[in-house]
Design a protein around this motif. Structure first.
Motif, short mmCIF file in Angstrom:
data_model
loop_
_atom_site.label_atom_id
_atom_site.label_comp_id
_atom_site.label_asym_id
_atom_site.label_seq_id
_atom_site.Cartn_x
_atom_site.Cartn_y
_atom_site.Cartn_z
N PRO A 125 3.18 -4.49 3.87
CA PRO A 125 4.02 -3.26 3.63
C PRO A 125 3.23 -1.77 3.41
O PRO A 125 2.67 -1.96 2.32
N ILE A 126 3.34 -0.86 4.17
CA ILE A 126 2.79 0.30 3.62
C ILE A 126 3.67 1.62 3.86
O ILE A 126 4.36 1.35 4.74
N ARG A 127 3.72 2.46 2.94
CA ARG A 127 4.55 3.64 3.15
C ARG A 127 3.45 4.71 2.90
O ARG A 127 2.81 4.69 2.00
N LEU A 177 0.61 -1.06 0.11
CA LEU A 177 0.09 -0.08 -0.08
C LEU A 177 1.00 1.06 0.00
O LEU A 177 1.69 1.32 0.73
N ALA A 178 0.78 2.13 -0.98
CA ALA A 178 1.29 3.44 -1.16
C ALA A 178 0.20 4.26 -0.80
O ALA A 178 -0.88 4.53 -1.43
N ALA A 179 0.37 5.20 0.43
CA ALA A 179 -0.65 6.13 0.76
C ALA A 179 -0.22 7.52 0.62
O ALA A 179 0.61 7.91 1.44
N ILE A 180 -0.95 8.18 -0.36
CA ILE A 180 -0.50 9.61 -0.76
C ILE A 180 -1.45 10.49 0.15
O ILE A 180 -2.63 10.29 0.08
N ALA A 181 -0.96 11.46 1.12
CA ALA A 181 -1.73 12.36 1.72
C ALA A 181 -2.90 11.47 2.55
O ALA A 181 -4.02 12.19 2.53
N ALA A 182 -2.42 10.50 3.13
CA ALA A 182 -3.45 9.82 3.96
C ALA A 182 -4.21 10.34 5.05
O ALA A 182 -3.38 11.53 5.54
#
Length: 271
Positions: free
Chosen positions: A215-217, A116-121
């Motif tokens: 994995p999350i960033r 998971l790539a979380a932009i401006a989460a």
């Protein structure tokens, strides 16, 4: 491969390899008032055997404005579709409210390899709810500074707050590929704002999502006014297998000013 189409009843636009034969799936979920084209740096020229699953928001990209976004309900519908696929790798990419949908989705997938790539989460409740209140003060200040101005100009002022944060002096707006100043692609109606924002403003991560080992960033602007950096740093520390990439002097829309963010996501995929 399946060509892009209009969103189906679940708001999904499917292309690339058919889901029932895909080896890998890329799922992209935009944020409020954001079109799917924002993911073009990631969705162009996908490897053979990859299915592209794009979730359009209500009122965007050909999807009717028929119901508000509900984070967990949307994640459940997505999980049912994705878990029927034999894919052995699923990459999730979300922006703002879309990151919340992807965060809930990560705890519902049976695939053995998920990122998971979380932009401006969004930081969990109450931070986005408070941010919505503060946003009304930003609108009020813009009205005072530009008395009698039309709504598109007021929204343009708010857009700059989303770009840079509440700073004393804003840097010049960059130019796009056509030499025009970067600006909002959508000027929302009150109904559109409500349908896109109400669900995420009250979002709390489920236990199931918090327990996932995916994995999350997080990719986050240091001056984000919607999801403050302090709240996001605390949230990231609570999440298993998580890390944060910060973008200095950027607000909630770091991906607009930092196109290298997409290259950072591709590097993350190589974890």
């Amino acid at each position: 491969d399946v060509p892009p189409s209009l969103p189906d009843g679940d708001g999904l636009r499917l292309s690339g390899a058919p889901l029932d034969r895909a080896r890998r799936i890329l799922v992209v979920v935009p944020g409020a008032l954001t079109r799917l084209e924002v993911f073009a740096p990631l969705t162009e020229a996908l490897p053979s055997g990859t299915a592209l699953v794009e979730l359009a928001f209500p009122g965007m990209d050909g999807r009717p404005l028929d119901r508000p976004l509900r984070v967990r309900a949307t994640a459940r519908r997505l999980a049912r579709r994705l878990n029927a696929s034999p894919a052995t790798r699923i990459d999730l990419v979300g922006i703002s409210a879309g990151s919340a949908v992807c965060f809930e989705l990560r705890g519902r997938l049976s695939c053995p390899d998920v990122t998971l790539a979380a932009i401006a989460a969004p930081a969990p409740f109450p931070y986005v709810a408070f941010a919505s209140i503060w946003m009304t003060t930003d609108i009020w200040r813009a009205w005072r500074a530009h008395r009698g101005a039309p709504w598109p100009l007021i929204w343009f002022e708010l857009f700059q707050v989303l770009l840079f944060g509440r700073v004393e002096k804003r840097p010049p707006l960059p130019l796009d590929d056509h030499g025009r100043r970067v600006g909002p692609t959508v000027t929302p109606t009150p109904r559109l704002l409500a349908y896109h924002g109400a669900g995420v403003a009250l979002w709390r991560p489920s236990v199931r999502a918090m327990r996932a080992q995916t994995p999350i960033r997080f990719f986050h602007g240091s001056q984000d006014t919607v999801s403050p950096s302090g709240a996001m740093a605390r949230f990231a520390r609570r999440v298993r297998n998580a890390d944060v990439t910060w973008y200095r002097d950027r607000g909630h829309l770091a991906h607009v000013l930092n196109p290298d963010l997409y290259a950072d996501i591709r590097r993350f995929w190589l974890y």
